[in-house]
Scaffold this active site. Structure first.
Site, PDB file in Angstrom:
ATOM      1  N   GLU A  82    -119.720  13.866  36.903  1.00 37.99           N
ATOM      2  CA  GLU A  82    -120.752  14.224  37.867  1.00 37.99           C
ATOM      3  C   GLU A  82    -121.858  13.185  37.770  1.00 37.99           C
ATOM      4  O   GLU A  82    -122.000  12.540  36.739  1.00 37.99           O
ATOM      5  CB  GLU A  82    -121.342  15.614  37.565  1.00 37.99           C
ATOM      6  N   CYS A 124    -111.020  18.771  36.981  1.00 40.51           N
ATOM      7  CA  CYS A 124    -111.485  18.705  38.377  1.00 40.51           C
ATOM      8  C   CYS A 124    -111.013  17.392  38.986  1.00 40.51           C
ATOM      9  O   CYS A 124    -111.291  16.326  38.452  1.00 40.51           O
ATOM     10  CB  CYS A 124    -113.006  18.803  38.399  1.00 40.51           C
ATOM     11  N   CYS A 177    -108.333  25.479  42.363  1.00 38.47           N
ATOM     12  CA  CYS A 177    -108.135  24.441  41.330  1.00 38.47           C
ATOM     13  C   CYS A 177    -108.165  25.052  39.939  1.00 38.47           C
ATOM     14  O   CYS A 177    -107.425  24.639  39.048  1.00 38.47           O
ATOM     15  CB  CYS A 177    -109.202  23.361  41.448  1.00 38.47           C
ATOM     16  N   GLU A 180    -118.378  24.559  35.797  1.00 43.22           N
ATOM     17  CA  GLU A 180    -118.154  24.420  37.236  1.00 43.22           C
ATOM     18  C   GLU A 180    -117.705  25.749  37.850  1.00 43.22           C
ATOM     19  O   GLU A 180    -118.074  26.065  38.977  1.00 43.22           O
ATOM     20  CB  GLU A 180    -117.107  23.335  37.473  1.00 43.22           C
ATOM     21  N   CYS A 218    -111.896  17.695  46.795  1.00 41.04           N
ATOM     22  CA  CYS A 218    -112.051  18.838  47.706  1.00 41.04           C
ATOM     23  C   CYS A 218    -113.401  18.878  48.394  1.00 41.04           C
ATOM     24  O   CYS A 218    -113.507  19.358  49.517  1.00 41.04           O
ATOM     25  CB  CYS A 218    -111.866  20.154  46.962  1.00 41.04           C
ATOM     26  N   THR A 269    -119.963  15.725  42.080  1.00 45.61           N
ATOM     27  CA  THR A 269    -118.620  15.635  41.511  1.00 45.61           C
ATOM     28  C   THR A 269    -117.883  14.421  42.066  1.00 45.61           C
ATOM     29  O   THR A 269    -117.772  14.268  43.275  1.00 45.61           O
ATOM     30  CB  THR A 269    -117.855  16.924  41.866  1.00 45.61           C
ATOM     31  N   HIS A 329    -115.601  25.753  50.132  1.00 44.99           N
ATOM     32  CA  HIS A 329    -115.540  25.233  48.768  1.00 44.99           C
ATOM     33  C   HIS A 329    -115.252  26.345  47.766  1.00 44.99           C
ATOM     34  O   HIS A 329    -114.629  26.118  46.733  1.00 44.99           O
ATOM     35  CB  HIS A 329    -116.809  24.467  48.409  1.00 44.99           C
ATOM     36  N   TYR A 367    -111.710  26.764  44.897  1.00 49.79           N
ATOM     37  CA  TYR A 367    -111.643  27.009  43.449  1.00 49.79           C
ATOM     38  C   TYR A 367    -110.283  27.510  42.974  1.00 49.79           C
ATOM     39  O   TYR A 367    -110.118  27.882  41.804  1.00 49.79           O
ATOM     40  CB  TYR A 367    -112.837  27.873  42.991  1.00 49.79           C
TER      41      TYR A 367
HETATM   42 FE1  SF4 Z   1    -113.340  19.987  41.468  1.00 49.52          FE
HETATM   43 FE2  SF4 Z   1    -112.246  22.344  41.961  1.00 49.52          FE
HETATM   44 FE3  SF4 Z   1    -114.530  21.590  43.246  1.00 49.52          FE
HETATM   45 FE4  SF4 Z   1    -112.124  20.487  43.786  1.00 49.52          FE
HETATM   46  S1  SF4 Z   1    -112.759  22.630  44.105  1.00 49.52           S
HETATM   47  S2  SF4 Z   1    -114.052  19.423  43.513  1.00 49.52           S
HETATM   48  S3  SF4 Z   1    -111.174  20.405  41.773  1.00 49.52           S
HETATM   49  S4  SF4 Z   1    -114.239  21.987  41.051  1.00 49.52           S
HETATM   50 FE    FE Z   2    -117.220  21.911  42.775  1.00 53.46          FE
END
Ligand code: SF4
Ligand code: FE
Length: 483
Positions: free
Chosen positions: A256, A99, A297, A445, A103, A190, A291, A295
């Site tokens: 976190e 992570c 990510c 997560e 974001c 986070t 958000h 994801y």
């Molecule tokens: Fe972390 Fe993914 Fe949330 Fe961005 S979207 S803060 S990389 S978990």
């Molecule tokens: Fe998150």
């Protein structure tokens, strides 16, 4: 301005954060071996913005100043912006294998750009002007913002104002001429101590009795009265050991924290919602949908995990077995299906009255619901391919020991042309992503970040147009609606 990774690190050194970990106050957060990998991950968001091959994805043109800015501080101005945001998430997930934290701030800024505009339209307030001024400051300095939504929530059956301890949801305790005083906490934050700013939002829809809880604002992360308590991750103390092999991911990680606000003063200029309880749900929904899109990510982390599983198979000499090939195909199928979801909610986004482009909320929720499942199946397949050795490997110290090192290298030799250390490193990476510190970012997560699975199911049931579906069914089987 586009900060470099080095400038970002230096900017963090100037913050006076009040951080605790393992019962101790940290004087130096940036160089702490447990936190530093998470700082490295955020630094990637700065570094890649300077690379010409990534600048189209990593940078954007500010709609307020016309200057080139990092996409993480941009307000989406088109469908193309939303699609690039998805691609940026995959790019960085693949570059860090964890992570990269930034974001949440981007999603808070975008959600606030719509909600502040809509509150003003309804109430004649001036939140949008304040927000734009704040945004300009964030863009000018290329800041990392922590988006803080999740309250500790106490007894889940009780509304915020009904809690025995009123601080279990963050709330306003005093209204002064120049600002407000707030108390409470935000959990699971986070990247909190890698952030310059913290943007607070309510965590649920609210009614009149909870008006003191309907509050949104931004503060510098080192404002007086804020305390950070870092959460544990499994295998976190491996980062204190000598050597990098047992960490799995030698460079990057996440973190976190519980963030506590103990009677913190917020000046009026930084307040973006104060008592407009009917807009609390509006802000929650918008932040959550953005958000959930973010994801993407996990698709990038999935790329790393699939690559690692393929390497593990090759190192063992089993990569030609048909069932291994099929498992790799399945992992790719699941990972690309996730990518489709994030792209789809971006591509079918629309323009809101403020001018901000918003994702298709139904598809963002469907996508995130898949994220609560597919990475677990991808991880299961990676562990299947890796074999039990991933979880029973002796330590790097044993491999380096003159007594046991030779034995381990002899008995853990697989394919003759592959060094044993390569085999160990790739198994440790799979362990890191599916069981270790990055498992927080890849699995837990995926389950709970941006809202737990049930939160998406509630949104899906609200947003799926059931009346239209029934109408179509009636039409085709010959039922007259008026009969
Ligand atoms: Fe972390 Fe993914 Fe949330 Fe961005 S979207 S803060 S990389 S978990
Ligand atoms: Fe998150």
């Amino acid at each position: 301005m586009l900060m470099t990774a080095q400038e970002y690190e230096e900017s963090l050194r100037k913050l006076r954060l009040n951080v605790y970990m393992f019962g101790q106050k940290l004087d130096n957060v940036v160089d702490n071996p447990i936190i530093r990998p998470s700082m490295n991950a955020v630094a990637k968001t700065y570094e890649l913005a300077h690379r010409p091959e990534h600048s189209a994805i990593m940078t954007a043109k500010s709609h307020i100043t016309g200057k080139t800015i990092n996409r993480f501080v941009h307000i989406h101005q088109s469908i193309d912006d939303l699609v690039k945001k998805t691609r940026m998430g995959r790019l960085l997930g693949g570059a860090t294998g964890c992570c990269f934290q930034r974001c949440v701030g981007m999603d808070s800024l975008n959600a606030l750009s719509m909600t502040t505009f809509d509150i003003d339209a309804a109430h004649g307030t001036e939140y949008y002007r304040r927000f734009l001024r704040y945004l300009e400051y964030v863009q000018k300095n290329d800041l990392t913002c922590d988006g803080a939504m999740t309250d500790p929530k106490g007894d889940r059956s009780l509304l915020p104002h009904k809690q025995k301890d009123p601080d279990l949801y963050l709330h306003v305790v005093e209204r002064l001429p120049g600002g407000i005083v707030v108390r409470g906490a935000k959990a699971h934050q986070t990247g909190a101590v890698n952030s310059h700013e913290i943007i607070v939002m309510p965590t649920i829809s609210m009614r009149e009795p909870d008006r003191d809880y309907a509050v949104s604002f931004a503060l510098p992360s080192d404002a007086e009265g804020i305390t950070y308590i870092i959460g544990r991750q499994s295998c976190d103390t491996r980062k204190l050991e000598e050597g990098t092999v047992d960490r799995g991911n030698a460079l990057f990680g996440g973190h976190e924290a519980l963030v506590v606000f103990d009677n913190v003063f917020v000046p009026n200029e930084r307040v973006f919602m104060l008592g407009e309880y009917e807009f609390a749900g509006h802000l929650v929904e918008r932040f959550a949908s953005y958000h959930r899109q973010s994801y993407a990510c996990k698709v990038g982390v999935g790329d790393v995990l699939i690559g690692a599983a393929q390497l593990a198979a090759e190192y063992n000499g089993v990569d030609r077995a048909s069932h291994i090939k099929d498992k790799i195909v399945e992992m790719n199928h699941l990972n690309e299906s996730l990518f489709c979801g994030s792209l789809a909610c971006a591509a079918s986004g629309h323009r809101e009255p403020s001018g901000t482009y918003y994702v298709n909320a139904l598809l963002a929720n469907v996508f995130k619901q898949n994220v609560t499942r597919f990475p677990f199946e991808i991880a299961r397949l990676a562990q299947d391919i890796a074999g039990g050795l991933m979880a029973t490997l002796p330590s790097e110290q044993d491999f380096r020991s003159p007594v046991t090192g030779g034995l381990l290298k002899k008995y853990f030799k697989a394919r003759d042309d592959v060094p044993v250390e390569h085999r160990v490193r790739v198994l440790r990476l799979i362990e890191n992503i599916t069981l270790g510190t990055a498992a927080v970012g890849y699995l837990t997560e995926s389950m709970h970040g941006a809202g737990s699975p049930q939160a998406q199911r509630i949104m899906i049931s609200r947003l799926a147009n059931m009346e239209e579906k029934k109408r179509r069914a009636r039409l085709l089987c010959g039922i007259d609606e008026n009969e």
